[in-house]
Motif scaffolding. Structure first.
Motif, PDB file in Angstrom:
ATOM      1  N   HIS A 230     -30.013  92.597 -21.914  1.00 29.07           N
ATOM      2  CA  HIS A 230     -31.097  91.644 -22.138  1.00 29.07           C
ATOM      3  C   HIS A 230     -30.639  90.193 -22.077  1.00 29.07           C
ATOM      4  O   HIS A 230     -31.434  89.282 -22.329  1.00 29.07           O
ATOM      5  CB  HIS A 230     -31.763  91.934 -23.481  1.00 29.07           C
ATOM      6  CG  HIS A 230     -32.473  93.251 -23.516  1.00 29.07           C
ATOM      7  ND1 HIS A 230     -33.739  93.423 -23.011  1.00 29.07           N
ATOM      8  CD2 HIS A 230     -32.088  94.468 -23.967  1.00 29.07           C
ATOM      9  CE1 HIS A 230     -34.114  94.686 -23.162  1.00 29.07           C
ATOM     10  NE2 HIS A 230     -33.123  95.340 -23.736  1.00 29.07           N
ATOM     11  N   ILE A 232     -28.549  88.455 -24.011  1.00 27.87           N
ATOM     12  CA  ILE A 232     -28.587  87.781 -25.313  1.00 27.87           C
ATOM     13  C   ILE A 232     -27.316  86.951 -25.496  1.00 27.87           C
ATOM     14  O   ILE A 232     -26.204  87.496 -25.453  1.00 27.87           O
ATOM     15  CB  ILE A 232     -28.719  88.809 -26.451  1.00 27.87           C
ATOM     16  CG1 ILE A 232     -30.068  89.516 -26.341  1.00 27.87           C
ATOM     17  CG2 ILE A 232     -28.563  88.157 -27.812  1.00 27.87           C
ATOM     18  CD1 ILE A 232     -30.232  90.667 -27.297  1.00 27.87           C
ATOM     19  N   THR A 609     -40.433  83.938 -26.299  1.00 26.02           N
ATOM     20  CA  THR A 609     -39.778  84.806 -25.320  1.00 26.02           C
ATOM     21  C   THR A 609     -38.495  85.393 -25.901  1.00 26.02           C
ATOM     22  O   THR A 609     -38.198  86.580 -25.713  1.00 26.02           O
ATOM     23  CB  THR A 609     -39.466  84.013 -24.039  1.00 26.02           C
ATOM     24  OG1 THR A 609     -40.687  83.514 -23.487  1.00 26.02           O
ATOM     25  CG2 THR A 609     -38.769  84.892 -23.007  1.00 26.02           C
ATOM     26  N   ALA A 610     -37.719  84.566 -26.608  1.00 26.44           N
ATOM     27  CA  ALA A 610     -36.478  85.048 -27.221  1.00 26.44           C
ATOM     28  C   ALA A 610     -36.757  86.116 -28.270  1.00 26.44           C
ATOM     29  O   ALA A 610     -35.992  87.072 -28.414  1.00 26.44           O
ATOM     30  CB  ALA A 610     -35.724  83.879 -27.855  1.00 26.44           C
ATOM     31  N   ARG A 612     -39.289  88.280 -28.233  1.00 28.87           N
ATOM     32  CA  ARG A 612     -39.597  89.526 -27.527  1.00 28.87           C
ATOM     33  C   ARG A 612     -38.327  90.156 -26.964  1.00 28.87           C
ATOM     34  O   ARG A 612     -38.167  91.383 -26.979  1.00 28.87           O
ATOM     35  CB  ARG A 612     -40.620  89.250 -26.418  1.00 28.87           C
ATOM     36  CG  ARG A 612     -42.006  88.912 -26.934  1.00 28.87           C
ATOM     37  CD  ARG A 612     -43.036  88.915 -25.820  1.00 28.87           C
ATOM     38  NE  ARG A 612     -42.861  87.808 -24.915  1.00 28.87           N
ATOM     39  CZ  ARG A 612     -43.406  86.604 -25.076  1.00 28.87           C
ATOM     40  NH1 ARG A 612     -44.146  86.355 -26.149  1.00 28.87           N
ATOM     41  NH2 ARG A 612     -43.208  85.648 -24.185  1.00 28.87           N
ATOM     42  N   ARG A 613     -37.429  89.319 -26.474  1.00 26.87           N
ATOM     43  CA  ARG A 613     -36.149  89.814 -25.964  1.00 26.87           C
ATOM     44  C   ARG A 613     -35.376  90.527 -27.071  1.00 26.87           C
ATOM     45  O   ARG A 613     -34.813  91.606 -26.856  1.00 26.87           O
ATOM     46  CB  ARG A 613     -35.334  88.638 -25.413  1.00 26.87           C
ATOM     47  CG  ARG A 613     -33.935  88.992 -24.942  1.00 26.87           C
ATOM     48  CD  ARG A 613     -33.200  87.746 -24.490  1.00 26.87           C
ATOM     49  NE  ARG A 613     -32.951  86.833 -25.596  1.00 26.87           N
ATOM     50  CZ  ARG A 613     -32.472  85.599 -25.454  1.00 26.87           C
ATOM     51  NH1 ARG A 613     -32.210  85.129 -24.254  1.00 26.87           N
ATOM     52  NH2 ARG A 613     -32.257  84.829 -26.510  1.00 26.87           N
ATOM     53  N   GLU A 616     -36.969  93.965 -27.933  1.00 30.73           N
ATOM     54  CA  GLU A 616     -36.678  94.987 -26.924  1.00 30.73           C
ATOM     55  C   GLU A 616     -35.237  95.470 -27.040  1.00 30.73           C
ATOM     56  O   GLU A 616     -34.960  96.671 -26.923  1.00 30.73           O
ATOM     57  CB  GLU A 616     -36.940  94.423 -25.526  1.00 30.73           C
ATOM     58  CG  GLU A 616     -38.415  94.195 -25.225  1.00 30.73           C
ATOM     59  CD  GLU A 616     -38.633  93.557 -23.861  1.00 30.73           C
ATOM     60  OE1 GLU A 616     -37.624  93.358 -23.136  1.00 30.73           O
ATOM     61  OE2 GLU A 616     -39.787  93.245 -23.521  1.00 30.73           O
TER      62      GLU A 616
END
Length: 759
Positions: A230, A232, A609-610, A612-613, A616
């Motif tokens: 992802h 990160i 967005t971060a 949701r990342r 997931e």
């Protein structure tokens, strides 16, 4: 021949970061000076800036560059969803600080491919296409040029050798099926989990191994896979670490802080918590209500806007929590030490003082900066046991008494009540799975939750009172399209959803309370959850539907959420809570910078967005742990419930444990199965056997892949008839034909019914 990259040439990310943070107009000269470039390096910089302009990352050919909010004319797009048969995509390379990526509707050619003469294959979620883009009055449109190979998900995978001994990078993402050739194995060996980077610009060039992780099934590998998959950020820049060290040495000025060290404030957290954002205290006010204090780590005192530490936190957006590790938003010297509210230590806090009425309503609030010294750090389970067994301290009893008032007000506004189980992975000291269980929900959790909600509401309203900028936590009401889908689904079980009224959480709560069967209630609860919109951050208030609140912001977790840090900074400005200028080399202000104010929408989109990342990544890691836990139990039969149905089969989850797996329609036998989209069911045309969402049945675990987290089920020998949520069983058709025996290995044939729109 490709141009040789200059040694000191900054990356695209470094150039964008410089442009965003530069206090002067940033042109080629300023960029070259900032990075100390000379001679050939300046020529290489000019070429890189031109490439970035062509890619749409910056505007081109100017004395001062700016980051672009547009899309390159030709770029790579990733299909994000299929909406009513139309593919909607987003740019593959989109900087987080550029704001929310545009949604681009792909206009697919209905003709034949000129080279192959065959019709174009329908796009699906996750597909990559090279496309020509244009902005029209109806929004962005993309015209696909060609479909591209799938990426080697996050460029992490397992080294495998084919029959000729050629190495390949096998993906560890269940959504990616294509392996990539390895051109440079380095020191990697077959069977090892590795990090890789792409060679050249296309998948055809293959990948090269840059780091060997080791045994893919060893403890701690699953979270590493998710981090790489992802994208990160998990390694702090040295500049940020240095700044964190200087910030940790800042003295607390007693002249500028309220002294609350004598107040017996306590923090109630998970037993294994490493960072402690919040602590609470309450005392009766003598009139049936309470005075309460919610003390929150004063992160804005240590993390100043515009510094290296702030840029790192903004990029990460939030901390990410895995069963075996935490990827923190802030370096550990701050997150696990200086900022963390721990027993017996003087700590800087941003404090929300609350007045709670006998009805549990907030009648007043004020915010101060304070020095606190916690009386205790208590685990949820210990606090609950103390209350239940009758030996709790007076401080704990007061907290529970105040919470009962807050809970009374909560029940009066009747927020959405979806008590869905949460899986918890328990590891032993060696990092191996000890247990996977459903997390217990205690009153202690609700106590802390309701105090935090009260403080979050107070923060939003306090900023509104001063017309100050607010980063709201927004949860909009369900869209009509999703409500119609929910109504159609409920109709399959004889339930009605009236849409001719204002939709409130109360509507859903009453419907759930009327369902007596526990299994059916869980099914409907999940359907209601799917109908909800996703919460996000933004400077425009649209209320919080789920909590039934008009104004709501996140204030209580600034150690792990950047949104909360922005709210703290806004409170500093709105209520004059600035601190003395530090002697250390740190930015002076602890309030909002001009950049914060100017880009509040962009940063809100980026941290949404971060978030949701992170969700997931955490979910994928849990799936891998569950698959690893079940890998030794392949062949066993489990009680399951169907959670989703598609034309290619149905998904089921193991009751109590979790773990979602697919039952391919090809394993159901040689009978025709018709897919009924409205009722989300597969129906056998001869036997009438019906597999629908919510049905319970026994399934055999056929496969469990810890690397991808994927499970596959099959019917037990002789087949398994589903039992519906109310105990209903399928009825044979009038012709008396019996249920097919589910011959494995023969593909079931599907006939679709419905309008083709997936919900």
């Amino acid at each position: 021949m490709p141009r040789k990259t200059a040694t000191g040439l900054p990356s695209r990310e470094q150039i964008l970061q410089f442009i965003q943070t530069s206090e002067v107009p940033a042109g080629k000269r300023e960029i070259a000076k900032a990075f100390g470039l000379k001679g050939e390096e300046k020529i290489a910089l000019k070429a890189r800036l031109k490439d970035m302009a062509d890619e749409g990352l910056i505007d081109g050919n100017r004395s001062a560059f700016h980051q672009m909010g547009g899309v390159p004319r030709v770029t790579v797009l990733t299909v994000a969803e299929i909406d009513d048969g139309v593919a909607v995509a987003v740019p593959e390379n989109w900087a987080a600080d550029a704001g929310k990526p545009p949604r681009i509707q792909l206009v697919e050619s209905r003709g034949k491919d000129r080279k192959s003469g065959k019709g174009q294959a329908a796009l699906k979620r996750g597909d990559r296409v090279l496309a020509r883009t244009e902005e029209t009055q109806h929004g962005w449109r993309g015209h696909p040029i060609k479909k591209l190979p799938a990426r080697s998900e996050g460029l992490i995978g397992v080294v495998e050798l084919d029959g000729a001994g050629k190495p390949w990078l096998a993906p560890v993402d269940k959504r990616v099926r294509q392996a990539s050739p390895i051109s440079d194995m380095g020191e990697a060996r077959a069977g090892e989990l590795v990090l890789a980077e792409r060679v050249g610009r296309s998948a055809r060039g293959g990948v090269k191994v840059v780091e060997v992780v080791g045994d893919p099934l060893a403890p701690r590998s699953f979270s590493l896979i998710a981090i790489a998959q992802h994208g990160i950020p998990h390694v702090f820049a040295q500049e940020a670490l240095d700044e964190a060290g200087r910030a940790a040495d800042l003295p607390l000025s007693e002249d500028w802080r309220e002294d609350l060290r004598d107040l017996p404030i306590v923090a109630i957290d998970p037993a294994d918590a490493r960072d402690h954002d919040d602590a609470i205290w309450a005392q009766p006010d003598g009139q049936g209500g309470f005075r309460a204090v919610v003390a929150i780590a004063d992160v804005s005192f240590y993390v100043r806007p515009g510094g290296a530490l702030d840029r790192e936190a903004r990029k990460r957006g939030n901390s990410v929590y895995f069963p075996d590790r935490v990827v923190p938003m802030l370096p550990e010297v701050l997150s696990a030490d200086i900022c963390s509210l721990v027993e017996g230590e003087d700590r800087a806090a941003m404090v929300c003082h609350l007045d709670v009425s006998p009805e549990g309503k907030l009648t007043g609030w004020r915010f101060t900066r304070a020095t606190v010294r916690l009386a205790a750090n208590i685990a949820y389970e210990d606090a609950q046991k103390a209350i239940d067994d009758g030996w709790a301290s007076q401080e704990l009893r007061h907290l529970w008494d105040c919470w009962r008032l807050l809970h009374k007000a909560r029940e009066a506004r009747d927020p959405l009540d979806l008590d869905l189980p949460e899986r918890r992975v328990v590891l032993n000291e060696a990092g191996q799975i000890e247990e996977i269980a459903v997390r217990e929900r205690l009153d202690a959790h609700r106590v802390v939750e309701d105090f935090m909600i009260a403080a979050n509401v107070a923060a939003a309203k306090a900023l509104e009172a001063r017309t100050a900028p607010v980063v709201y936590r927004v949860h909009e009401s369900p869209s009509r399209e999703k409500l119609l889908a929910l109504r159609d689904f409920l109709a399959t079980s004889g339930r009605k959803l009236a849409l001719g009224q204002v939709v409130t959480p109360l509507l859903f709560n009453r419907m759930l309370k009327d369902i007596g069967d526990e299994a059916e209630r869980a099914l409907v609860m999940e359907a209601v959850l799917r109908s909800q919109t996703q919460a996000y951050y933004g400077p425009q208030n649209a209320g919080h539907f789920g909590l039934a609140l008009g104004s709501y912001a996140h204030f209580t977790s600034p150690i792990r959420r950047y949104a909360d840090l922005l709210v703290h900074r806004a409170l500093v400005d709105a209520y004059g809570l600035e601190q003395p200028k530090p002697k250390a080399q740190l930015p002076a202000t602890t309030g909002l910078s001009e950049r914060d104010r100017a880009s509040l929408q962009q940063v809100s989109d980026a941290i949404s967005t971060a978030e949701r990342r992170a969700m997931e990544a955490e979910r994928d890691t849990i799936d891998r742990y569950v698959a690893a836990w079940l890998a030794g139990r392949v062949g066993e039969v489990f009680a399951t419930r169907i959670t989703g149905v598609q034309g290619f089969g149905f998904f089921a989850t193991i009751l109590q444990l979790g773990g979602d797996g697919l039952v391919p329609v090809s394993t159901l036998g040689d009978e025709y199965f018709r897919y009924e989209e409205g009722s989300q069911a597969l129906v056998g045309e001869d036997s009438g056997t019906r597999y629908a969402v919510g049905d319970r049945l026994e399934l055999r675990l056929a496969e469990a892949n810890p690397l991808t987290g994927a499970l596959k089920f099959e019917l037990p020998e002789g087949g398994s008839k589903p039992v519906g949520p109310r105990g209903r069983r399928p009825s044979p058709k009038p012709d008396g034909k019996k249920h097919a025996q589910g011959k494995r290995g023969r593909p079931g044939n599907i006939r679709h019914q419905g309008r083709g729109k997936r919900r």
